[in-house]
Design an enzyme around this catalytic site. Structure first.
Site, PDB file in Angstrom:
ATOM      1  CG  LEU A  95      -1.964  -1.042   1.397  1.00  0.00           C
ATOM      2  CD1 LEU A  95      -2.698  -0.873   2.726  1.00  0.00           C
ATOM      3  CD2 LEU A  95      -2.952  -1.008   0.242  1.00  0.00           C
ATOM      4  CG  ASP A  96       0.480   4.221  -2.987  1.00  0.00           C
ATOM      5  OD1 ASP A  96       1.245   3.340  -3.427  1.00  0.00           O
ATOM      6  OD2 ASP A  96      -0.371   4.804  -3.684  1.00  0.00           O
ATOM      7  NE  ARG A  97       5.503   8.695   4.744  1.00  0.00           N
ATOM      8  CZ  ARG A  97       6.467   9.588   4.937  1.00  0.00           C
ATOM      9  NH1 ARG A  97       7.285   9.896   3.946  1.00  0.00           N
ATOM     10  NH2 ARG A  97       6.616  10.161   6.112  1.00  0.00           N
ATOM     11  NE  ARG A 128      -2.024   8.425  -4.894  1.00  0.00           N
ATOM     12  CZ  ARG A 128      -0.764   8.624  -4.524  1.00  0.00           C
ATOM     13  NH1 ARG A 128       0.010   7.594  -4.163  1.00  0.00           N
ATOM     14  NH2 ARG A 128      -0.265   9.840  -4.519  1.00  0.00           N
TER      15      ARG A 128
END
Length: 335
Positions: free
Chosen positions: A135-137, A235
């Site tokens: 998962l992105d930060r 995104r």
């Protein structure tokens, strides 16, 4: 082993990227060699950000028979929604990088798991023990961690065969004209900024399924299911169809400035209430890699994103609602 090469190009990228490309190693591996002062020129260690000039001679010293990589333990609070001897599923908080890398060698999720004493699989690539998917930060939500190599292989294979359902909740600008919609567009690194991704011919195949759960004045609450798992995929794809995630600083495509002037003030207020991208890994379903038992896990909309959701919905009840996604029918829309 020592490798020596001379730069023939007129310009190069920063050293860590250039080294990874030239030696066919991961950027993490390249960054670790640089951090350990094993990459030198004229006898001096080079910094990861340096841009090499034509004619520069670079020496790379690979450690002989390097011992297995160890990870500095870190401490942090983690909430687990499922755990056994083979795997764990945790609710990752925003702001936590998943695996060690430049700038986060000692404070990633992996380091926190090591500090907790959690056994981790060797991993499919260097520096990512236990990490089956990422998962992105600044994206919160459900993440699977493998404790054994066998569990890791089976989970990775299940993801590759699309047998793992990964569902996200996202608040996006505007209103999708078609719902549900399949977004199929190849994704590659942005040639002007390698930290960002973009839709581009020749990129890796990427597929995202999106459906509107609730339609508000300025934004839609969207249920997103991954068909593939590319970096920043959701995104990038939502921005590509003209509906970037509210609060996304990298793929905003104008953000509140996209909104008609008569509603601009309300859009700016919503944007100010977004501490990060309004994207959350809300549901995960897969067969246990050892027992085969079905696992279905959910995570509610996080507290730090609740004010923005309540503002978008013009519903103050959401601030007090313990289960806002359930309240809005998000999980009832599961396929």
């Amino acid at each position: 082993m020592t490798v020596v090469f001379c730069v023939s190009a007129s310009t190069t990228e920063r050293l860590d990227r250039f080294l990874a490309d030239q030696l066919a190693i991961s950027r993490t591996h390249a960054a670790r060699l640089i951090a350990d002062k094993l990459v030198t020129s004229a006898g001096r260690p080079l910094r990861a950000s340096v841009l090499l000039e034509r004619g520069a001679e670079v020496t790379v010293q690979f450690p002989p028979d390097a011992p297995p990589r160890t990870y500095a333990p870190a401490h942090g609070e983690l909430r687990f929604v499922y755990e056994d001897e083979y795997l764990a599923v945790l609710d990752k908080p925003a702001g936590l990088v998943v695996h060690p890398g430049p700038g986060h060698w000692n404070d990633s999720l992996v380091n926190v798991l090591v500090g907790r004493g959690t056994p981790l699989s060797e991993g499919s690539s260097e520096g990512r023990p236990g990490i089956v998917h990422r998962l992105d930060r600044d994206t919160s939500g459900l993440l699977v961690v493998a404790k054994t190599d066998a569990a890791h292989r089976r989970l990775a294979a299940a993801i590759e065969r699309r047998q793992v359902s990964r569902v996200y909740a996202a608040l996006v600008w505007g209103h999708l004209r078609k719902t549900p919609v399949d977004i199929e567009a190849p994704i590659a690194r942005n040639p002007k900024d390698r930290k960002r991704m973009t839709v581009a011919d020749g990129g890796r195949h990427a597929l995202t399924h999106a459906a509107v759960v609730a339609r508000f004045g300025l934004a839609d609450l969207v249920r997103v299911r991954l068909g593939t798992g590319r970096t920043h995929q959701i995104r990038v794809h939502l921005a590509h169809i003209g509906h970037p995630v509210v609060g996304d600083r990298e793929y905003a495509f104008g953000g509140s400035r996209r909104v008609t002037p008569s509603e601009r003030r309300a859009a700016e207020r919503l944007e100010q209430l977004a501490p990060r991208q309004l994207l959350h890994a809300a549901a995960l379903a897969f067969a246990h890699p050892v027992s085969g038992a079905p696992l279905t896990l959910v995570s509610e909309w996080p507290a730090d994103l609740r004010p923005a959701l309540a503002d978008a919905a013009a519903d103050a009840n959401l601030l007090a609602e313990r289960n806002p996604l359930q309240y809005l029918g998000f999980f009832a829309s599961d396929e």
